[in-house]
Motif scaffolding. Structure first.
Motif, PDB file in Angstrom:
ATOM      1  N   ASP A  90       0.821  -1.212   0.000  1.00  0.00           N
ATOM      2  CA  ASP A  90       0.000   0.000   0.000  1.00  0.00           C
ATOM      3  C   ASP A  90       0.859   1.268   0.000  1.00  0.00           C
ATOM      4  N   ALA A  91       1.999   1.192   0.680  1.00  0.00           N
ATOM      5  CA  ALA A  91       2.872   2.368   0.791  1.00  0.00           C
ATOM      6  C   ALA A  91       3.884   2.475  -0.353  1.00  0.00           C
ATOM      7  N   GLY A  92       3.972   1.433  -1.177  1.00  0.00           N
ATOM      8  CA  GLY A  92       4.942   1.442  -2.262  1.00  0.00           C
ATOM      9  C   GLY A  92       6.353   1.106  -1.818  1.00  0.00           C
ATOM     10  N   TYR A  93       6.480   0.370  -0.706  1.00  0.00           N
ATOM     11  CA  TYR A  93       7.791  -0.001  -0.177  1.00  0.00           C
ATOM     12  C   TYR A  93       8.205  -1.370  -0.712  1.00  0.00           C
ATOM     13  N   SER A  94       9.512  -1.611  -0.699  1.00  0.00           N
ATOM     14  CA  SER A  94      10.041  -2.947  -0.970  1.00  0.00           C
ATOM     15  C   SER A  94       9.956  -3.784   0.312  1.00  0.00           C
ATOM     16  N   TYR A  95       9.627  -5.069   0.166  1.00  0.00           N
ATOM     17  CA  TYR A  95       9.499  -5.933   1.354  1.00  0.00           C
ATOM     18  C   TYR A  95      10.047  -7.319   1.059  1.00  0.00           C
ATOM     19  N   SER A  96      10.762  -7.880   2.028  1.00  0.00           N
ATOM     20  CA  SER A  96      11.243  -9.258   1.925  1.00  0.00           C
ATOM     21  C   SER A  96      11.239  -9.897   3.304  1.00  0.00           C
ATOM     22  N   VAL A  97      11.211 -11.230   3.329  1.00  0.00           N
ATOM     23  CA  VAL A  97      11.147 -11.966   4.593  1.00  0.00           C
ATOM     24  C   VAL A  97      12.202 -13.065   4.597  1.00  0.00           C
ATOM     25  N   TYR A  98      12.805 -13.290   5.763  1.00  0.00           N
ATOM     26  CA  TYR A  98      13.831 -14.326   5.939  1.00  0.00           C
ATOM     27  C   TYR A  98      13.383 -15.291   7.041  1.00  0.00           C
TER      28      TYR A  98
END
Length: 346
Positions: A90-98
């Motif tokens: 929604d905010a236009g951010y990059s996201y990743s999970v480890y």
């Protein structure tokens, strides 16, 4: 003839003068064209400046957030990650999970990789709260902010904030419910997870709740083992407790997966399931709560935790002050709410 030549010469000179004057001044059409060209050039400069300013603004508003989970084999952390993903989208951010699957050594390696990728914020769940310092120090030295979620660490000097459920309260509520069911006291089995700060707090709250009883000595911890916080890892220690202590009538587990381990273990050893008191209220837990297999559940909300962390991260990166510790209250999951929220987290 002389007079005629003189008139011709004068006429010619007049024409040259007129032509000279005409050549030194622009026609209305020429003036307008020049002005339009100049205006277009200025407009082009302004548009280019606006585009550059907009690009800079978009660049400054785009952030890179990373969620380093202790495991992604637990629906609680999956729910947190899903909420982070939604908020970042929604905010236009990059996201990743480890996912380190509770492996502290692997999590350290992951931390180095994450920090080298230069994220704006790391949301961190320690695989082992006592072994997290090296990784946190690496991030701190690199100037990458870390916000702890769910599982508080002792290294408060290396993180910007810690956001967790009020796990102590969750354990205390379990003890209060157990005391109401067993006012004369009882033998209790416990599955804990010493490597996890949240689980330590839950056990501390549970023990405090028992000690608050006037007949505190009547509540006896007959057997206590590390269940590892997962269903599969909880079954064997739960079996060991139930076999060694047939007098146990109640059990406290540090989360819902451990409670399910006790349920499976009771069936395996061929005995009735003790009354179970636990913390989580996952979708699977609610089914056991609704059919009476789990006696009491203190609920926590992964969605609220993720939303709180996300909002605080934005505030911090905007230069605002944020709280060093935030405790999101746990509460009793009633049968009515369990039915209403069936199939999902709350």
């Amino acid at each position: 003839m002389g007079k005629s030549r003189l008139l011709k010469t004068a006429f010619a000179g007049l024409c040259i003068s007129i032509l000279g004057l005409t050549g030194c001044s622009s026609s209305p059409e020429q003036t307008t064209a020049a002005q339009n060209t100049e205006a277009q050039a200025e407009a082009g400069k302004e548009e280019s400046s606006n585009e550059q300013s907009q690009a800079q603004e978009e660049s400054s508003s785009s952030k890179k957030y990373v969620f380093m989970s202790g495991t992604m084999s637990n629906s609680f952390f999956i729910a947190i990650s899903d909420k982070f993903q939604s908020l970042c989208d929604d905010a236009g951010y990059s996201y990743s999970v480890y996912d380190c699957d509770w492996d502290s050594a692997l999590q350290l390696t992951q931390m180095e990789d994450v920090v080298n990728s230069k994220p704006d914020m790391i949301f961190f769940v320690a695989a082992d709260v006592d072994g997290a310092r090296e990784g946190l120090q690496y991030a701190h030295n690199a100037g990458v902010p870390v916000m702890v979620i769910d599982n508080p660490v002792p290294d408060t000097d290396l993180v910007i904030s810690q956001v967790a459920s009020d796990n102590y309260l969750g354990g205390y509520l379990c003890a209060e419910a157990l005391r109401k069911d067993f006012p004369e006291g009882t033998a209790i089995g416990v599955l804990d997870m010493p490597s996890n700060g949240a689980c330590r707090d839950r056990l501390d709250g549970f023990m405090a709740g028992l000690e608050a009883a006037e007949n505190a000595d009547a509540y006896v911890i007959a057997g206590q083992l590390d269940g590892g916080g997962m269903l599969d890892s909880s079954i064997q220690p739960a079996e060991d407790i139930l076999i060694a202590h047939p007098e146990i009538q109640a059990c406290f587990t540090i989360n819902g997966l451990s409670a399910q381990g006790f349920i499976t273990a009771a069936a395996s050893v061929g005995r009735e399931v003790p009354k179970i008191y636990t913390v989580d209220a996952s979708p699977d837990d609610k089914e056991f709560l609704l059919d009476g297999t789990i006696r009491f559940e203190a609920a926590q909300s992964p969605f609220t935790l993720a939303e709180t962390c996300f909002e605080m991260a934005d505030q911090y990166l905007a230069g605002e002050e944020i709280e060093a510790e935030v405790a999101v209250p746990c509460y009793e999951m009633t049968l009515e709410e369990a039915e209403k929220t069936r199939g999902s987290w709350q």
